[in-house]
Design an enzyme around this catalytic site. Sequence first.
Site, PDB file in Angstrom:
ATOM      1  N   ALA A 480      13.337  23.553   7.672  1.00  0.00           N
ATOM      2  CA  ALA A 480      14.280  22.661   6.875  1.00  0.00           C
ATOM      3  C   ALA A 480      14.454  21.666   7.751  1.00  0.00           C
ATOM      4  O   ALA A 480      14.609  21.547   8.926  1.00  0.00           O
ATOM      5  CB  ALA A 480      15.418  23.259   6.556  1.00  0.00           C
ATOM      6  N   CYS A 481      14.564  20.198   6.837  1.00  0.00           N
ATOM      7  CA  CYS A 481      15.313  19.056   7.443  1.00  0.00           C
ATOM      8  C   CYS A 481      16.855  18.945   7.136  1.00  0.00           C
ATOM      9  O   CYS A 481      17.281  20.050   6.774  1.00  0.00           O
ATOM     10  CB  CYS A 481      14.514  17.950   7.495  1.00  0.00           C
ATOM     11  SG  CYS A 481      14.321  17.490   5.696  1.00  0.00           S
ATOM     12  N   ILE A 482      17.162  17.640   6.925  1.00  0.00           N
ATOM     13  CA  ILE A 482      18.467  17.638   6.625  1.00  0.00           C
ATOM     14  C   ILE A 482      18.844  17.939   5.269  1.00  0.00           C
ATOM     15  O   ILE A 482      19.698  18.684   4.807  1.00  0.00           O
ATOM     16  CB  ILE A 482      19.034  16.189   6.854  1.00  0.00           C
ATOM     17  CG1 ILE A 482      18.926  15.708   8.171  1.00  0.00           C
ATOM     18  CG2 ILE A 482      20.498  15.960   6.377  1.00  0.00           C
ATOM     19  CD1 ILE A 482      19.317  14.510   8.479  1.00  0.00           C
ATOM     20  N   ARG A 484      15.986  19.147   3.028  1.00  0.00           N
ATOM     21  CA  ARG A 484      14.839  19.867   2.248  1.00  0.00           C
ATOM     22  C   ARG A 484      14.387  21.041   3.159  1.00  0.00           C
ATOM     23  O   ARG A 484      14.462  21.301   4.377  1.00  0.00           O
ATOM     24  CB  ARG A 484      13.563  18.921   2.273  1.00  0.00           C
ATOM     25  CG  ARG A 484      13.694  17.597   1.739  1.00  0.00           C
ATOM     26  CD  ARG A 484      12.520  16.636   1.708  1.00  0.00           C
ATOM     27  NE  ARG A 484      12.723  15.385   1.374  1.00  0.00           N
ATOM     28  CZ  ARG A 484      11.850  14.567   0.724  1.00  0.00           C
ATOM     29  NH1 ARG A 484      10.587  15.062   0.663  1.00  0.00           N
ATOM     30  NH2 ARG A 484      12.377  13.262   0.471  1.00  0.00           N
TER      31      ARG A 484
END
Length: 539
Positions: A480-482, A484
């Site tokens: 995961a990123c910020i 998504r």
Amino acid sequence: MKAFFSKLSQAVMLPIALLPAAGIMLGLGGSFTNQSMIDAYQIGILQDGTLLNSFLQVMTAAGGIVFANLPLMFALAIAIGFARAEKGAAALAATIAYLVMNVAIAKTLTVAGMVDTTNNTVVLMGNHYAGVLADVLGIQNTLSMGVFGGLIAGGITVILHNKYHDIKLPEFLGFFGGARFVPIVSAFAALFYGIALVFIWPYIGAAFGSIGATLGEMTASGHGYIASFIFGIIERALIPVGLHHVFYLPLWQTEIGGTAEIAGHVFKGTQNIFFGSLANGDYSQFSSTNFMTGKFPFMMFGLPAAAYAMYTVADKENKTAVGGLLFSVALTAFLTGITEPIEFTFLFLSAPLYYFIHVPLAGLSFMIMDLLQVKVGMTFSGGFIDFALFGMLPGLTGTENHWYYIPLLGLIYGPVYFFLFRWFILKFDVKTPGRKGSAVAVVRKKDYHASKTAGGANDTQAGEMIEALGGKDNIVDVDACITRLRITVKDGDLVKDNKYWTEHLGAKGLVKIGSTGIQAIYGAQAAGFKAQINAKLGK
């Protein structure tokens, strides 16, 4: 290639996530130890030698060390992001490889007599290359490769790691098998590609430097706004596929974005130049911000106005419910500059609304900010927090950064976004949230409360996500990123479609990258869902 660059974009978000905290320390420390500001306002408690001044200097140094060592963090991020197993061992190996690579470079330059200490240049094939030497983690006169050095060390390490992390050696060498073998082979590899880089990188560095010099010349000659406009267009256009980080990071972190000498140190990349200026009080270099400042007007004013436009066209009986949803995503965009929740709210409903209205307006914002010579930097996005710390605060303390043009343009951008979005929605009958029977909420109420109770992760919903991804056997990796969930699967055809994810799983949208890359947009809940899914998968 799309899947690879999506994975790369995801991996580099790890060091990027550190930048807001480091930037705040630099912003507060640098601004409140600026002598011109102290003298102008006659603040005795901040004078040099006071306890508060000493603390703020420590804070400035603490923030600066993060930016100074981003290459090492990128090496770690690449190793962790791409390693299929034993991620801790991969991170250790990447650290060792990065150190060995730089030592090999420095020693090769010395023993080969390639360092001209008089001019501080590297001599290769009779040519002198300036600006390519640096001191890295106590290693003197190595090559200044910036984040590319970290990407090289991390990339080669993760290739070796994925190949050898489960290797079995003869019994008498069994202790060095498996994950323990990876740091060993990575160190030996770094020795050789470190030596090779001595004879390769000066040419590459010179090429990057020429690109940066061209951008600098365009800016100096009054034509940098063209580059700024193109940058804004491309950066926003890449948001839907999650590849925008790969596009802007070279400009922010390497010679491609320009170089500047500040207080005897050479800084490369627009973001590094800005924070180097901020930390040293040399505000003459704030001109490096033309690939950052353009985000503020449309993130703080334009997109919240678009959210209000969607609210006004919602059905009367849905206005209360849809108002809460749109207010939250608008406030997120305004405060933090995290705009994906609101952008994906209308992107999947109407791609032309995104690409033909929002993207051009974003490009114009970058161009106008450049034309008005607004010099405000940021950590990773253009919200009010960064605007206050890196725009208003330096501006109010004596820096000519023209920060006030941002809210002035915002007063124009707000109505422009509002009327264009409202017109487009009504003209082309776009079923935005709460309009003509469309879904009111992006995240279901029961999922929201469950995720809050479980610290951002709903166990039941995580299980449903696994099934929607084609089951456990179809899932290769979940990260995961910020905003998504970034998932790699074996067969993308087994993954349920965007409608299922938005209506049944509370996602703001689903993007398929190639045949194996999946991105589910969940906003700030993404990290919680990642942890819960990996726990259920036993990873």
